[in-house]
Design a protein around this motif. Structure first.
Motif, short mmCIF file in Angstrom:
data_model
loop_
_atom_site.label_atom_id
_atom_site.label_comp_id
_atom_site.label_asym_id
_atom_site.label_seq_id
_atom_site.Cartn_x
_atom_site.Cartn_y
_atom_site.Cartn_z
N THR A 1 0.77 -1.23 0.06
CA THR A 1 0.15 -0.10 -0.05
C THR A 1 0.81 1.25 -0.01
OG1 THR A 1 0.01 0.38 2.37
CG2 THR A 1 -1.66 -1.18 1.37
N ALA A 2 0.24 2.39 -0.04
CA ALA A 2 0.96 3.59 -0.24
C ALA A 2 1.71 3.74 1.22
CB ALA A 2 0.00 4.69 -0.41
N GLU A 3 1.32 2.98 2.25
CA GLU A 3 1.91 3.25 3.63
C GLU A 3 3.08 2.05 3.66
OE1 GLU A 3 -1.69 2.95 3.22
OE2 GLU A 3 -1.62 5.35 2.85
N ASN A 4 3.26 1.55 2.65
CA ASN A 4 4.31 0.22 2.91
C ASN A 4 3.80 -0.86 3.36
OD1 ASN A 4 6.31 1.87 1.04
ND2 ASN A 4 6.86 2.69 2.85
N ILE A 5 2.68 -1.11 3.49
CA ILE A 5 1.98 -2.26 3.98
C ILE A 5 2.04 -3.48 3.12
CG2 ILE A 5 0.28 -3.57 5.40
CD1 ILE A 5 -0.42 -0.52 6.73
N PRO A 6 2.55 -4.46 3.25
CA PRO A 6 2.51 -5.50 2.30
C PRO A 6 1.09 -6.12 2.04
CG PRO A 6 4.18 -6.09 3.87
CD PRO A 6 3.32 -5.20 4.44
N THR A 7 0.75 -6.19 0.72
CA THR A 7 -0.38 -6.67 0.36
C THR A 7 -0.61 -7.54 -0.89
OG1 THR A 7 -3.01 -6.08 0.06
CG2 THR A 7 -1.23 -4.46 -0.97
N THR A 8 -1.60 -8.05 -1.45
CA THR A 8 -1.60 -8.95 -2.84
C THR A 8 -2.47 -8.12 -3.72
OG1 THR A 8 -3.29 -10.35 -2.25
CG2 THR A 8 -1.38 -10.71 -1.12
N LEU A 9 -2.27 -8.61 -4.99
CA LEU A 9 -3.43 -8.30 -6.03
C LEU A 9 -4.46 -9.01 -6.22
CD1 LEU A 9 -0.42 -7.45 -8.49
CD2 LEU A 9 -1.61 -5.74 -7.03
#
Ligand SMILES: NC(=O)c1ccc[n+]([C@@H]2O[C@H](COP(=O)([O-])OP(=O)(O)OC[C@H]3O[C@@H](n4cnc5c(N)ncnc54)[C@H](O)[C@@H]3O)[C@@H](O)[C@H]2O)c1
Ligand SMILES: N[C@@H](CCO)C(=O)O
Ligand code: NA
Length: 909
Positions: free
Chosen positions: A275-283
Motif C-alpha cells: 500500500t502507499a503506507e508500505n504495508i505488504p498486500t496482494t493483487l
C-alpha cells in the motif's frame, strides 16, 4: 516547422549512459530516447533555458551532470520496445526442472531487456493460506505444515542451485521461515489474523520462487537482479477483494529501484504489492497476471507473454467441442467478453493496464514451445474479411432461468423496467441478459436458476395490483435454460453473421427462446433449453470453424476393402488436414452384425478394438440416421464396401437425403436398368455426389477416363479388355506348373476374388463391369442382355458355400489342363475378355485364345487392360493397364473418390 509546445509539458532527463561513454537524453512527453556519442548529441525539443528542438549540444558526462540543474532530475529507466515482460504461472514453476526450463526460456528471449514475473511454485499459495487458516483456528498442525513448505523449497533449491547462491538462498529461506513461525505463532495466540498479516504470509511463495529463478538465471552468467515487487508496486483497495494500481507512485518507485540495480534481466515476484503506507498486500485473484500487465505498462513493454499449460485460447470449451481450435489472435474486447463467459482467458482487469498502451499479451504453453499461442492485442491486423472469421468463439452458461414479464399495461409506461429490476435487485439476484421487444409488451431476462424463485416471488409482490387489474398478464418462469454466446469484434461491421448463426441453430432443430445483442455487437447471446445447449454449441461452432471440406464418413462393410480403406485413412488424415484443409472423420462403421457410432470421429488407430468393445448390433437404418441427423459436420458420405444388393438399393434414398455415396460395390450400377436410370437422374439433378471408380478396374482410372472422353465430346466406338483381376491372375499364372484349382485358391488368398469366387469364374463380375461401362457410354442394357461364357462347371453352380465350391473345384483340373494344352500347341494363350460394342449396342463376355505376341497375352499378375477405341483414338486405342484387383489398389481407388468429392466441395488443389 511545427510550433514548439508549452514549456511545462516537456521535461527532459539527462544522464550518463551505463557505459559512461555516452549521454542519454529523454523527453518525458515525447518519449524520444537518444543514446548518442558525446559531443554530438542532438537533443529532442525543449524550451526555456534549454536547447530548442534540433539544436546541437556538446555534452560530456560532466555536462550531463550540470544539466541536471536545468532539467528535471531523475534517475533513468529506459522504456519502450526494448522490454519484454514474461509471466510464469505456478505450474511452470512446479519443479526444479521446470524452473530450469523457465530460466532457459528467459535466456532464449533475445530482447534487450526482460522483466520476468513469477507465481509461487504450484500449490504453495494454497499451503500458505492454509497455514494462516490453521493458526487462527488454533490448529497447531500449522507448524508441521510450515516445515513442509520449508522442505519443499529447500529440496527444490538444492536440486537447482549450488555454491554461494545456494547458501545465500537457504539462509534467506531460513530467516523467512523463522519470521513466519513467529508471526504464525502470534496469529495462533490471538486466534485471529488481520488482513495485512495474512497477506504478508501468503506472499512468501512468490518471494522464494522468484529468488530461485533469479539465481538459476544468474548461473548462466547473465546480468540478472531480483525484485521484490512490494518495493515497487503500490496499490489501493477499490472494493472487496479488489485493488487498483497507483501507476504514478509505482512508476516513481520502479525508477528509483532501477537506478540502484539496472540489470538486463529482472526477475520479480508476482501477486504481491504494497500500500502507499508500505504495508505488504496482494493483487488478489489472478494476481500474477495482473502484476505482469501493470509492470508491462510501467515500462511500456513491447509485449507481455503469459506462460501457462495450454496452447492458447480456444474457440470453445474443448471438453464440449472436440473441434475447438486455438485462436491465433483476439482483440482486447473479445478476450474480455470471453472471460466473462468463463473461458480460461485472462481476467478482464489484467487487460486494462496494457490496453491503454496497446501492448499485446501473448498466451503461450510452457510445455509445448512449438505452439505459437494466442495474441491478445488491439484490433488484430491482416485478417481476411471472411464472414466466418468474424466470430471468434462460442461460450455457454448453464443453470439459468428465464423470467418473462408480459402485459399490455407495460407499453408506453415509463418506469416498468425500473420497477422490475429494482425488485430483482432487492433479492440480490444477478441479471445475466435482458431482452425487450420494441412493442414493449414483454420484457424477459435471465437469472441463475438458484435465484429465480426469489425473483419470481418478488415480482409477484411488486406487481400484485397490476396483475390483479390485468395490466400485467403474467410473470412467467422458464426453467432449465442456457445461454449460448457468440463473441467477435468484427461481427459489428459484417452483415450476415447472425444469419449464419441462426441458420446453424435452425438446421440443428434448436428452438431459440430469447435473443440479445448489445450495440457494441461484440456478442450475440441466445437463450435456449439447457438440454439443447451442447448440441447448439457444436452446431454453431462447426458452422463457423470447421473447414467446408470436413467430411463425416460412414463406412459400411469393414471387410477386406473396407478395413484396408480405414487403415489408409488412418495413415493419411493428418496430412490431408494439414496440407489441403480436408478434414475426414469416420463417424460410423457398420458390419453385417455390429456397428460402431461416434459423435466426433472414430480413433482410426484403434477402430478394430473399438469395434469389438463399443459396438452395438448392426442396424443400417439407425446407422444412416446417425449420419443424417448429425448437425456438426457440413458434408456426409456413406462408403459402401460390401457386395450387398440390399445395401446398394438404398443409394437413391441416401442421395435424396443429401448424403454423398462412394462405393466399389457394383450392384447398384449393374442392377435393374430402371433403378440405375432413376439413380443417375436424381444424381444429375442434385448437388449430392455418387462416385464408383473402383467398381471397374479397382484403382485404375477407368470410369474417370471414360467420363473425360464423353464429357469432352469424343465418341466411344468400342471398349474391350481384361476386366477381371482374378481371371487375369488365373490365366497369367496357369502355365502348366500348378493345377487350375491351386491358382484359383491363390487368387482368392491374394484378395482378388469377390467374396464368392464363383462371381469371378462365372463371368458375372466381368459382365457387371461391361454393363457399368456400357451404361456409362449411354447404352441401355440389362445384365441379361450380355452373353456370358461361364467358367463354373455346371455341377458346382449349386454348391451352397464358397468353401464347398473351392473343395470340389480340383475334380475339374483335368479339363482345364487339356484346354491349356491345346492353346499352347497352337502358340496361343487363354484369356477371359469382355467387350462393349457401342456402335451396335451390344456387350459380350467370353474365354478367347490370343497369339503369344498379342498385348492381352503379355499381362502379368492381376493386371487389367482396357482399350478404348473412340473417334479420337481410332488408329491406336487409348489403353489403361495395371493391377485391377487387390485390397490396397481397390481401397486406394475408393480413397481417391473421397478426395474427388472433397475437391468437388471446394478443397484446394
Ligand atoms: N477385392 C477386390 O479387389 C475388389 C476390387 C474392386 C471392387 N471390389 C468390391 O469391393 C467390395 C468389398 O469386397 P471385399 O473383398 O472387401 O469383400 P469382403 O467380403 O471382404 O467385405 C465385405 C464386408 O461387408 C460386410 N457386409 C456384408 N453385407 C453387409 C451389410 N448388409 N451391412 C453391413 N456390412 C455388410 C461383410 O460382413 C464384410 O465384412 C465388393 O463389392 C467388391 O466387389 C473388390
Ligand atoms: N473380383 C474382382 C475385383 C475387382 O472388381 C476382380 O477380380 O477383378
Ligand atoms: Na477404376
Amino acid at each position: 516547422a511545427s510550433p514548439v509546445p508549452p514549456a511545462a509539458a516537456h521535461r527532459r532527463r539527462l544522464r550518463p549512459s551505463a557505459s559512461g561513454r555516452e549521454v542519454v537524453s529523454q523527453c518525458l512527453k515525447c518519449e524520444i530516447n537518444q543514446d548518442r556519442p558525446m559531443g554530438a548529441l542532438r537533443i529532442g525539443h525543449s524550451q526555456g533555458n534549454l536547447p530548442r528542438h534540433g539544436s546541437k549540444n556538446l555534452l560530456t558526462p560532466a555536462a550531463a551532470a550540470i544539466s541536471v540543474e536545468q532539467v528535471e532530475v531523475s534517475t533513468y529507466l529506459p522504456k519502450g520496445d526494448m522490454w519484454s515482460v514474461h509471466k510464469f504461472g505456478g505450474t511452470c514453476m512446479g519443479t526444479p526442472q521446470r524452473i530450469q526450463n523457465v530460466a532457459d526460456v528467459v535466456l532464449g528471449d533475445s530482447s534487450e531487456r526482460k522483466l520476468i514475473i513469477v507465481s509461487a511454485m504450484s500449490k504453495v499459495t494454497d499451503m500458505m493460506y492454509s497455514l494462516v487458516h490453521k493458526a487462527q483456528s488454533r490448529d497447531d498442525s500449522y507448524t508441521e505444515e510450515l516445515d513442509k513448505v520449508f522442505e519443499k523449497h529447500m529440496a527444490a533449491a538444492k536440486d537447482l542451485l549450488d555454491g554461494e547462491n545456494l547458501a545465500r538462498f537457504l539462509s534467506e529461506l531460513h530467516s523467512d521461515i523463522s519470521n513466519l513461525r513467529a508471526m504464525l505463532r502470534a496469529i495462533y495466540i490471538a486466534g485471529h489474523a488481520t488482513e495485512s498479516f495474512s497477506e504478508f504470509v501468503v506472499g512468501h511463495g512468490e518471494l522464494w520462487s522468484s529468488q530461485m529463478l533469479s539465481y538459476a538465471v544468474q548461473k548462466s552468467g547473465a546480468s540478472c537482479s531480483w525484485m521484490d515487487t512490494r518495493e515497487v508496486l503500490v496499490v489501493k483497495p477499490s472494493g472487496p477483494d479488489m485493488v487498483d494500481p497507483d501507476y504514478e507512485e509505482s512508476e516513481k518507485r520502479l525508477e528509483k529501484w532501477f537506478s540502484r540495480q539496472p540489470a538486463e534481466i529482472i526477475v520479480a515476484t508476482g501477486f504481491i504489492a504494497s500500500t502507499a503506507e508500505n504495508i505488504p498486500t496482494t493483487l488478489k485473484r489472478d494476481g500474477s497476471d495482473f502484476s505482469a500487465a501493470i509492470i508491462g505498462s510501467l515500462v511500456r513493454a513491447r509485449q507481455v507473454t503469459i506462460w501457462t499449460d495450454v496452447d492458447g485460447v480456444f474457440s470453445a470449451d474443448p471438453r464440449k467441442v472436440s473441434e475447438a481450435v486455438i485462436l491465433s489472435t483476439l482483440s482486447y474486447q473479445e478476450a474480455w467478453e470471453m472471460s466473462y463467459f468463463g473461458a480460461n482467458v485472462l481476467h478482464p482487469r489484467t487487460i486494462i493496464p496494457v490496453m491503454k498502451d496497446n501492448i499485446p499479451i501473448v498466451i503461450r504453453n510452457m510445455f509445448n514451445l512449438s505452439a505459437p499461442g494466442t495474441v491478445i492485442c488491439k484490433q488484430p491486423a491482416n485478417e481476411d474479411a471472411d464472414l466466418d472469421a468474424c466470430v471468434k468463439s462460442f461460450a455457454t452458461i448453464d443453470k439459468l432461468a428465464l423470467v418473462n414479464v408480459e402485459g399490455t399495461g407495460m407499453a408506453g409506461v415509463p418506469g416498468t423496467s425500473s420497477a422490475i429490476f429494482s425488485a430483482v435487485k432487492e433479492v440480490g439476484a444477478n441479471v445475466i441478459m435482458i431482452s425487450q421487444a420494441s412493442s414493449e409488451h414483454s420484457i424477459c431476462f435471465a437469472v441463475p436458476e438458484k435465484e429465480v424463485a426469489a425473483v419470481s416471488a418478488a415480482l409477484h409482490v411488486r406487481f400484485r395490483e397490476a396483475l390483479a387489474a390485468g395490466r400485467l398478464s403474467k410473470v412467467e418462469v422458464i426453467h432449465d435454460c442456457s445461454i449460448l454466446a457468440a463473441v467477435g469484434l468484427r461481427m459489428a461491421s459484417t452483415p450476415g453473421v447472425s444469419a449464419i448463426l441462426f441458420d446453424a441453430l435452425a438446421k440443428a432443430n434448436i428452438n431459440v427462446r430469447a435473443i440479445a445483442q448489445g450495440c457494441s455487437e461484440y456478442n450475440i447471446t441466445v437463450v435456449l433449453k439447457q438440454e439443447d445447449c451442447v448440441r447448439a454449441l457444436r452446431a454453431a461452432h462447426s458452422r463457423f470453424f470447421l473447414s467446408k471440406t470436413t467430411l463425416a464418413i460412414g463406412v459400411i462393410g469393414p471387410g477386406l476393402i473396407g478395413a484396408t480403406l480405414l487403415n489408409q485413412l488412418r495413415d493419411q488424415v493428418a496430412i490431408l488436414k494439414e496440407n489441403m484443409n480436408i478434414d475426414v472423420r469416420v463417424i460410423g462403421i457398420t458390419g453385417a452384425s455390429t456397428m460402431l457410432l461416434s459423435e466426433t470421429g472414430v480413433d482410426l488407430t484403434r477402430w478394430k478394438e473399438e469395434m469389438q468393445k463399443e459396438a452395438k448390433p448392426a442396424d443400417l437404418a439407425n446407422f444412416v440416421r446417425h449420419l443424417s441427423e448429425d448437425h456438426v459436420f457440413p458434408n456426409k458420405v456413406l462408403v459402401d464396401c460390401t457386395a450387398d444388393t440390399n445395401v446398394a438399393s438404398h443409394y437413391y434414398d441416401w442421395l435424396k437425403k443429401g448424403i454423398h455415396v462412394i462405393t466399389p460395390n457394383k450392384k447398384a450400377n449393374s442392377g435393374p436398368l430402371d433403378r440405375y436410370l432413376k439413380l443417375r437422374t436424381l444424381q444429375r439433378a442434385s448437388y449430392t455426389h455418387y462416385f464408383y471408380e473402383a467398381t471397374v478396374g479397382a484403382g485404375l482410372p477407368i470410369i474417370s477416363t471414360l467420363r473425360g472422353l464423353l464429357e469432352t465430346g469424343d465418341k466411344i466406338l468400342r471398349i474391350e479388355g481384361i476386366f477381371s483381376g482374378t481371371l487375369s491372375y488365373i490365366f497369367n499364372n496357369f502355365e502348366g506348373t500348378r493345377s487350375f484349382s491351386d491358382v484359383v485358391a491363390e487368387a482368392k488368398e491374394a484378395g482378388y476374388t469377390e467374396p464368392d469366387p464363383r462371381d469371378d469364374l462365372s463371368g458375372t463380375d466381368v459382365a457387371r463391369k461391361v454393363i457399368i461401362l456400357a451404361r456409362e457410354s449411354g447404352l441401355r442394357l440389362e445384365l441379361s442382355d450380355i452373353p456370358v461364357e461361364s467358367l463354373v462347371p455346371e455341377a458346382l453352380k449349386s454348391c451352397s458355400s464358397p468353401n464347398e465350391f473351392m473343395q470340389k473345384l480340383p475334380s475339374f483340373d483335368q479339363d482345364w489342363a487339356r484346354q491349356r494344352h491345346e492353346a499352347e500347341a497352337a502358340g496361343e494363350v487363354l484369356r477371359y475378355v469382355g467387350a462393349v460394342d457401342v456402335l451396335n449396342g451390344k456387350g459380350r463376355v467370353e474365354l478367347q485364345r490370343y497369339k503369344r505376341d498379342h498385348p492381352f497375352a503379355q499381362l502379368s499378375g492381376s493386371d487389367n487392360i482396357i482399350a478404348f477405341t473412340t473417334s479420337r483414338y481410332k488408329e491406336q486405342p487409348l489403353i489403361v493397364r495395371g493391377p485391377g484387383a487387390g485390397a490396397e489398389v481397390t481401397a486406394g481407388g475408393v480413397f481417391c473418390d473421397i478426395l474427388r468429392l472433397a475437391s468437388y466441395l471446394g478443397a484446394p488443389s
